[in-house]
Design an enzyme around this catalytic site. Structure first.
Site, PDB file in Angstrom:
ATOM      1  N   TYR A 120     -15.572  -3.275   5.671  1.00  0.00           N
ATOM      2  CA  TYR A 120     -14.281  -2.855   5.886  1.00  0.00           C
ATOM      3  C   TYR A 120     -13.926  -2.929   7.597  1.00  0.00           C
ATOM      4  O   TYR A 120     -12.891  -3.546   7.918  1.00  0.00           O
ATOM      5  CB  TYR A 120     -14.060  -1.152   5.737  1.00  0.00           C
ATOM      6  CG  TYR A 120     -12.914  -0.698   6.121  1.00  0.00           C
ATOM      7  CD1 TYR A 120     -11.653  -0.831   5.510  1.00  0.00           C
ATOM      8  CD2 TYR A 120     -12.747   0.383   7.075  1.00  0.00           C
ATOM      9  CE1 TYR A 120     -10.547  -0.208   5.906  1.00  0.00           C
ATOM     10  CE2 TYR A 120     -11.923   1.107   7.490  1.00  0.00           C
ATOM     11  CZ  TYR A 120     -10.524   0.689   6.812  1.00  0.00           C
ATOM     12  OH  TYR A 120      -9.488   1.421   7.092  1.00  0.00           O
ATOM     13  N   GLY A 154      -0.454   4.681  -1.190  1.00  0.00           N
ATOM     14  CA  GLY A 154      -1.819   5.070  -0.631  1.00  0.00           C
ATOM     15  C   GLY A 154      -1.116   6.267   0.407  1.00  0.00           C
ATOM     16  O   GLY A 154      -0.157   6.783   0.368  1.00  0.00           O
ATOM     17  N   GLN A 155      -2.202   6.771   1.077  1.00  0.00           N
ATOM     18  CA  GLN A 155      -2.197   8.103   1.870  1.00  0.00           C
ATOM     19  C   GLN A 155      -1.071   7.736   2.878  1.00  0.00           C
ATOM     20  O   GLN A 155      -0.135   8.769   3.069  1.00  0.00           O
ATOM     21  CB  GLN A 155      -3.363   8.447   2.486  1.00  0.00           C
ATOM     22  CG  GLN A 155      -3.457   9.656   3.413  1.00  0.00           C
ATOM     23  CD  GLN A 155      -4.555   9.998   4.294  1.00  0.00           C
ATOM     24  OE1 GLN A 155      -5.136   9.013   4.741  1.00  0.00           O
ATOM     25  NE2 GLN A 155      -4.740  11.370   4.792  1.00  0.00           N
ATOM     26  N   ASP A 183      -0.069  -7.097  -5.946  1.00  0.00           N
ATOM     27  CA  ASP A 183      -1.479  -7.347  -5.663  1.00  0.00           C
ATOM     28  C   ASP A 183      -1.281  -8.249  -4.138  1.00  0.00           C
ATOM     29  O   ASP A 183      -1.075  -9.519  -4.472  1.00  0.00           O
ATOM     30  CB  ASP A 183      -2.219  -8.002  -6.713  1.00  0.00           C
ATOM     31  CG  ASP A 183      -3.643  -8.269  -6.366  1.00  0.00           C
ATOM     32  OD1 ASP A 183      -3.981  -8.146  -5.157  1.00  0.00           O
ATOM     33  OD2 ASP A 183      -4.440  -8.775  -7.120  1.00  0.00           O
ATOM     34  N   GLY A 188       0.894  -1.155   0.245  1.00  0.00           N
ATOM     35  CA  GLY A 188      -0.023   0.038  -0.055  1.00  0.00           C
ATOM     36  C   GLY A 188       0.962   1.331  -0.006  1.00  0.00           C
ATOM     37  O   GLY A 188       0.538   2.053   0.297  1.00  0.00           O
ATOM     38  N   LYS A 240     -11.414  -5.496   9.565  1.00  0.00           N
ATOM     39  CA  LYS A 240     -10.746  -5.155  10.571  1.00  0.00           C
ATOM     40  C   LYS A 240     -10.773  -5.875  11.850  1.00  0.00           C
ATOM     41  O   LYS A 240      -9.707  -6.493  12.542  1.00  0.00           O
ATOM     42  CB  LYS A 240     -10.767  -3.599  10.906  1.00  0.00           C
ATOM     43  CG  LYS A 240     -10.563  -2.683   9.511  1.00  0.00           C
ATOM     44  CD  LYS A 240      -8.989  -2.597   9.234  1.00  0.00           C
ATOM     45  CE  LYS A 240      -8.320  -1.907   8.018  1.00  0.00           C
ATOM     46  NZ  LYS A 240      -7.229  -2.298   7.525  1.00  0.00           N
ATOM     47  N   ILE A 247      -6.788   9.837   9.105  1.00  0.00           N
ATOM     48  CA  ILE A 247      -5.526  10.541   8.962  1.00  0.00           C
ATOM     49  C   ILE A 247      -5.474  11.875   8.056  1.00  0.00           C
ATOM     50  O   ILE A 247      -6.213  11.555   6.881  1.00  0.00           O
ATOM     51  CB  ILE A 247      -4.551   9.457   8.427  1.00  0.00           C
ATOM     52  CG1 ILE A 247      -4.206   8.234   9.095  1.00  0.00           C
ATOM     53  CG2 ILE A 247      -3.134  10.225   8.283  1.00  0.00           C
ATOM     54  CD1 ILE A 247      -3.941   8.512  10.851  1.00  0.00           C
TER      55      ILE A 247
HETATM   56  N1  SER Z   1      -9.955   6.531   7.304  1.00  0.00           N
HETATM   57  C1  SER Z   1     -10.702   5.256   7.168  1.00  0.00           C
HETATM   58  C2  SER Z   1     -11.945   5.528   6.477  1.00  0.00           C
HETATM   59  O1  SER Z   1     -12.503   6.450   6.586  1.00  0.00           O
HETATM   60  C3  SER Z   1     -10.986   4.790   8.574  1.00  0.00           C
HETATM   61  O2  SER Z   1     -10.089   3.843   8.992  1.00  0.00           O
HETATM   62  O3  SER Z   1     -12.444   4.343   5.849  1.00  0.00           O
END
Ligand code: SER
Length: 323
Positions: A148, A16-17, A58, A13, A152, A178
């Site tokens: 999601y 990613g951010q 991937d 990742g 987790k 974040i």
């Molecule tokens: N930043 C994430 C989201 O909004 C939360 O873990 O999905």
């Protein structure tokens, strides 16, 4: 399992951010040649390509994960690849494949190749609306409503399993939203807290997709980097939680954020038009009790809302040419 010295690091990742900033922190600390940045859906930046080794990966393809880990003799993994909450609701099957199969693949490779230490990103999305929403405890009910969040919770339990059953030194944080100035997040429920800065600077107005009284836990990127590196630097004896640590930082309403931004862009107008993400936001904590993180490995965030906003404006103004 024998621990080896940390010298070759794989970051999944990486485009990613969080990954796109973590790779530079890691390369400063451990040497550019020791950081392997693996990305999939986003192209790497020129800067990334000029500093670290980049591989397209991937994570739902176990052989591919295994080959890259073996090729570079990886001994530390930061597994950040994942589909975020809002994107996951649009494609639950993909979220499951990337988040669940991906984590299991990386854990398996870590076990098979005797990886010394691994980090995995969990989230505030692990909680559901039945958990206390203010000062949410470390240990409480985990019944999330998004795929999601489900990935987790299951992921946290799987990490704990690999720690107790195989002795894998796995560490994890329940990241809040974040806020950062380098790379935009994509597909998250907390994305408004980043988008609002860009739109305030570029257009002087923003249509926020949650109500103005919405409070979600947030963290500024420098604190996110500090927490991640501090957790990974801690002696294994300090890590008492092998599911995932609560991480508190900032907590403010969307309107409080907009008002703080108005101090820098007085003509800024924020409108509120909640969409499907409001329901997700309403099921998540507003603030977290992170006492175990503070006690076990010394977590302490540095940025409050005014300090974060000031720093975001300094960085973004320079990048976007705002005077
Ligand atoms: N930043 C994430 C989201 O909004 C939360 O873990 O999905």
């Amino acid at each position: 399992m024998s621990a080896r010295p940390s010298n070759r690091i794989l970051v999944t990742g990486a485009t990613g951010q969080i990954g796109s900033e973590l790779i530079f922190e890691l390369s400063k600390k451990y040497g550019e040649q020791n950081v392997i940045a693996a990305g999939h859906s986003r192209a790497p930046s020129e800067k990334m390509l000029s500093v670290v080794i980049f591989e397209t990966l991937d994570v739902s393809d176990k052989d591919a994960v295994s080959k890259i880990a073996a090729k570079y003799d990886i001994d530390t993994i930061y597994h950040l690849a994942g589909v975020l909450s809002a994107a996951g609701e649009k494609n639950p099957a993909l979220a499951w494949q990337v988040n669940m199969d991906g984590l299991r693949n990386v854990l398996e490779v870590a076990r098979e190749q005797n990886v010394a230490r691994m980090f995995w990103a969990s989230s505030i999305a692990a909680f559901g609306a039945n958990a206390p929403r203010v000062n949410t405890p470390q240990e409480t009910s985990l019944i999330p409503t998004t795929v999601y969040g489900i990935s987790k919770v299951a992921g946290e339990l799987l990490c704990n399993y690999y720690s107790t059953r195989y002795g894998l030194d796995i560490r994890s944080l329940r990241y809040p939203g974040i806020i950062s100035s380098e790379t935009l997040p994509g597909g998250g429920t907390t994305d408004y807290a980043v988008e609002i800065f860009y739109e305030a600077i570029k257009k002087k107005k923003y249509t926020c997709f949650v109500r103005k009284d919405t409070v979600l836990p947030m963290l500024y990127m420098p604190d996110c980097m500090m927490a991640t590196l501090k957790l990974m630097d801690a002696d294994p004896s300090q890590i008492k939680i092998r599911t995932s640590y609560n991480l508190g930082g900032l907590a403010f309403t969307a309107e409080e954020l907009a008002n703080e931004i108005k101090k820098y862009v007085p003509e800024f107008v924020c409108e509120y038009k909640p969409d499907f993400r409001q329901k997700i936001a309403d099921s998540w904590p507003m603030s977290l009790d992170d006492t175990p993180a503070r006690k076990d490995w010394g977590w302490k965030p540095a940025f409050d809302l005014p300090a974060m906003t000031k720093d975001m404006f300094e960085k973004l103004s320079e990048r976007l040419g705002y005077l």
